[in-house]
Write an enzyme that holds these catalytic residues in place. Structure first.
Site, PDB file in Angstrom:
ATOM      1  N   SER A 126       0.837  -1.202   0.000  1.00  0.00           N
ATOM      2  CA  SER A 126       0.000   0.000   0.000  1.00  0.00           C
ATOM      3  C   SER A 126       0.868   1.246   0.000  1.00  0.00           C
ATOM      4  O   SER A 126       1.984   1.254   0.527  1.00  0.00           O
ATOM      5  CB  SER A 126      -0.869  -0.031   1.255  1.00  0.00           C
ATOM      6  N   TYR A 151      -1.472  -0.531  10.731  1.00  0.00           N
ATOM      7  CA  TYR A 151      -1.778  -1.176   9.443  1.00  0.00           C
ATOM      8  C   TYR A 151      -0.648  -0.889   8.451  1.00  0.00           C
ATOM      9  O   TYR A 151      -0.116  -1.794   7.798  1.00  0.00           O
ATOM     10  CB  TYR A 151      -3.117  -0.651   8.889  1.00  0.00           C
ATOM     11  N   LYS A 155       2.601  -3.281   6.468  1.00  0.00           N
ATOM     12  CA  LYS A 155       2.996  -3.317   5.048  1.00  0.00           C
ATOM     13  C   LYS A 155       4.489  -3.023   4.906  1.00  0.00           C
ATOM     14  O   LYS A 155       5.176  -3.645   4.083  1.00  0.00           O
ATOM     15  CB  LYS A 155       2.158  -2.333   4.229  1.00  0.00           C
TER      16      LYS A 155
HETATM   17  C1  UD1 Z   1      -5.508   3.736   3.267  1.00  0.00           C
HETATM   18  C2  UD1 Z   1      -4.245   3.629   2.442  1.00  0.00           C
HETATM   19  C3  UD1 Z   1      -4.535   2.818   1.203  1.00  0.00           C
HETATM   20  C4  UD1 Z   1      -5.119   1.459   1.607  1.00  0.00           C
HETATM   21  C5  UD1 Z   1      -6.378   1.682   2.439  1.00  0.00           C
HETATM   22  C6  UD1 Z   1      -6.905   0.367   2.963  1.00  0.00           C
HETATM   23  C7  UD1 Z   1      -3.067   5.714   2.889  1.00  0.00           C
HETATM   24  C8  UD1 Z   1      -2.695   7.034   2.373  1.00  0.00           C
HETATM   25  N1  UD1 Z   1      -3.827   4.968   2.063  1.00  0.00           N
HETATM   26  O1  UD1 Z   1      -6.446   4.452   2.510  1.00  0.00           O
HETATM   27  O2  UD1 Z   1      -3.335   2.605   0.494  1.00  0.00           O
HETATM   28  O3  UD1 Z   1      -5.453   0.747   0.448  1.00  0.00           O
HETATM   29  O4  UD1 Z   1      -6.034   2.458   3.565  1.00  0.00           O
HETATM   30  O5  UD1 Z   1      -8.037   0.582   3.723  1.00  0.00           O
HETATM   31  O6  UD1 Z   1      -2.731   5.321   3.971  1.00  0.00           O
HETATM   32  N2  UD1 Z   1     -12.902   9.437   4.922  1.00  0.00           N
HETATM   33  C9  UD1 Z   1     -13.904  10.273   5.415  1.00  0.00           C
HETATM   34  N3  UD1 Z   1     -15.016   9.672   5.937  1.00  0.00           N
HETATM   35  C10 UD1 Z   1     -15.189   8.312   5.990  1.00  0.00           C
HETATM   36  C11 UD1 Z   1     -14.163   7.495   5.478  1.00  0.00           C
HETATM   37  C12 UD1 Z   1     -13.028   8.099   4.957  1.00  0.00           C
HETATM   38  O7  UD1 Z   1     -13.790  11.496   5.394  1.00  0.00           O
HETATM   39  O8  UD1 Z   1     -16.230   7.861   6.484  1.00  0.00           O
HETATM   40  C13 UD1 Z   1     -11.696  10.066   4.367  1.00  0.00           C
HETATM   41  C14 UD1 Z   1     -10.428   9.636   5.077  1.00  0.00           C
HETATM   42  O9  UD1 Z   1     -10.163  10.447   6.185  1.00  0.00           O
HETATM   43  C15 UD1 Z   1      -9.401   9.819   3.950  1.00  0.00           C
HETATM   44  C16 UD1 Z   1     -10.204   9.520   2.671  1.00  0.00           C
HETATM   45  O10 UD1 Z   1     -11.573   9.642   3.039  1.00  0.00           O
HETATM   46  O11 UD1 Z   1      -8.992  11.147   3.895  1.00  0.00           O
HETATM   47  C17 UD1 Z   1      -9.951   8.122   2.153  1.00  0.00           C
HETATM   48  O12 UD1 Z   1     -10.083   7.211   3.249  1.00  0.00           O
HETATM   49  P1  UD1 Z   1     -10.139   5.636   3.051  1.00  0.00           P
HETATM   50  O13 UD1 Z   1     -11.092   5.297   1.963  1.00  0.00           O
HETATM   51  O14 UD1 Z   1     -10.359   5.033   4.397  1.00  0.00           O
HETATM   52  O15 UD1 Z   1      -8.708   5.264   2.507  1.00  0.00           O
HETATM   53  P2  UD1 Z   1      -7.242   5.662   3.096  1.00  0.00           P
HETATM   54  O16 UD1 Z   1      -7.253   5.673   4.552  1.00  0.00           O
HETATM   55  O17 UD1 Z   1      -6.768   6.868   2.366  1.00  0.00           O
END
Ligand code: UD1
Length: 343
Positions: A126, A151, A155
């Site tokens: 990741s 997490y 990785k």
């Molecule tokens: C992270 C990893 C990614 C991995 C994934 C697995 C990083 C940068 N990326 O993704 O490589 O495949 O985990 O789960 O570490 N968000 C909201 N509200 C929500 C859910 C999410 O605002 O209810 C926001 C999060 O704060 C983030 C974005 O949406 O800014 C994406 O979040 P998410 O889909 O959980 O993925 P990452 O955490 O970026």
């Protein structure tokens, strides 16, 4: 016939990869204990590939049973190792669960591969290994990988374990694929993301809120140092991620052992959470109830990929854009709703 064991093959990226493998002429074998996935994914895959893939309900932490699977399957060409937990927030709350499962299963996979003389491994990594990079877009050579969550650290350590295994076992070749943010579902239907409980990731939470399964979307943080204050990520279609695994296996077959090579998989464009929500609303025609909340533990503010190495070496590029990924995620959610309504 190149047989490929896919651990976590009933999961989100795993199931899409099984379909791409089968369509490319490989024989995928699914190893998944269904703790975080559903049996219905097997049916979905079968519908897409026209046959039922071989399936073993086995926990990769169970070394003996994992070894049995390899023995039963006979000649195995390669392994794609997906089986792992992946929720950033949960890993901060329950780090030991993550270290035990994500690292223990990788130890077992590497061990059995060595015993059975299996020479090709694709490891599911990741962009989280980069932590918050100093320069963007981030490429595979970025220094000082300091993951921001347990997490992410599984990785970092997982990649290191594979490197050490290749150094010790000179017949092994491995590709480490660093995914950015895979989203969407199969454009032909039948498979997609099936989170158990409340989704931790943005897009499934968004689609579930849009159909009324969740009250509102909480946008985690609006005070980041980004153009609109929300986090920036690099979203790409899950089928593009799946295709890269097939390309990685084909590429490895042309390389001599020992080998370990790292590739970024991203669209190369940073999109803010707010942008994604607005584009989703446009695609679906649904206004999603939403509020701004505090930052989420373990989140970095902005990251997107330089995937030029994947393009140059593997010949990989994204064939789907963000709009089609959001459309496919939405169609998948609607199909799930329709199935639930029939029950
Ligand atoms: C992270 C990893 C990614 C991995 C994934 C697995 C990083 C940068 N990326 O993704 O490589 O495949 O985990 O789960 O570490 N968000 C909201 N509200 C929500 C859910 C999410 O605002 O209810 C926001 C999060 O704060 C983030 C974005 O949406 O800014 C994406 O979040 P998410 O889909 O959980 O993925 P990452 O955490 O970026």
């Amino acid at each position: 016939m190149r047989k490929v064991i896919v651990t976590g093959g009933a999961g989100y990226i795993g199931s899409h990869t099984v379909v791409e493998l089968a369509r490319a002429g490989f024989t995928p074998v699914v190893v998944d204990d269904l703790r975080n996935s559903h049996r219905s994914a097997l049916k979905g895959m079968s519908e897409l590939i026209g046959s039922v893939p071989s399936f073993h309900s086995v926990d990769c932490l169970d070394l003996e049973r994992l070894h049995e699977v390899f023995k039963l399957e006979g000649e195995v060409h390669g392994v794609i190792h997906f089986a792992a937990y992946k929720a950033v927030g949960e890993s901060v709350a329950e780090p030991l669960k993550y270290y035990e499962n994500n690292l223990g299963s990788l130890v077992n996979v590497l061990q059995v591969m060595q015993w059975r003389g299996v020479g090709a491994l694709v490891f599911s990594s990741s962009c989280t290994v980069y932590g918050q990079p100093a320069r963007m877009p981030v490429d595979e050579g970025a220094p000082d990988h300091t993951a921001s969550s347990p997490y992410g650290y599984t990785k970092v350590v997982g990649e290191r374990m594979v490197r050490d295994a290749v150094r010790a076992n000179h017949t092994l070749r491995s590709v480490l694929l660093r995914y950015f943010n895979p989203i969407g579902a199969h454009p032909e239907g039948h498979i997609g993301e099936l989170p158990i409980g409340a989704p931790g990731n943005l897009v499934p939470f968004l689609t579930q809120t849009a159909v009324g399964l969740r009250k509102q979307l909480v946008i985690h943080g609006s005070d980041y140092d980004t153009p609109d204050g929300t986090c920036v990520r690099d979203y790409l279609h899950v089928v593009d991620v799946a295709r890269a695994h097939v390309m990685a296996l084909d590429w490895m077959d042309q390389q001599a052992a020992p080998l370990v090579e790292t590739f970024n998989l991203g669209a190369g464009e940073g999109r803010s959470v707010k942008e994604v929500v607005e584009l989703f609303e446009e695609v679906s025609g649904v206004t999603v109830p939403k509020v701004y909340g505090p930052r989420r533990a373990g989140d970095v503010s902005a990251i997107w990929a330089d995937s030029s190495k994947s393009r140059r070496v593997l010949g990989w590029r994204c064939e789907h854009d963000l709009r089609s990924a959001l459309r496919d995620a939405w169609n998948w959610q609607l199909a799930l709703q329709a199935t639930m309504a029939r029950k």
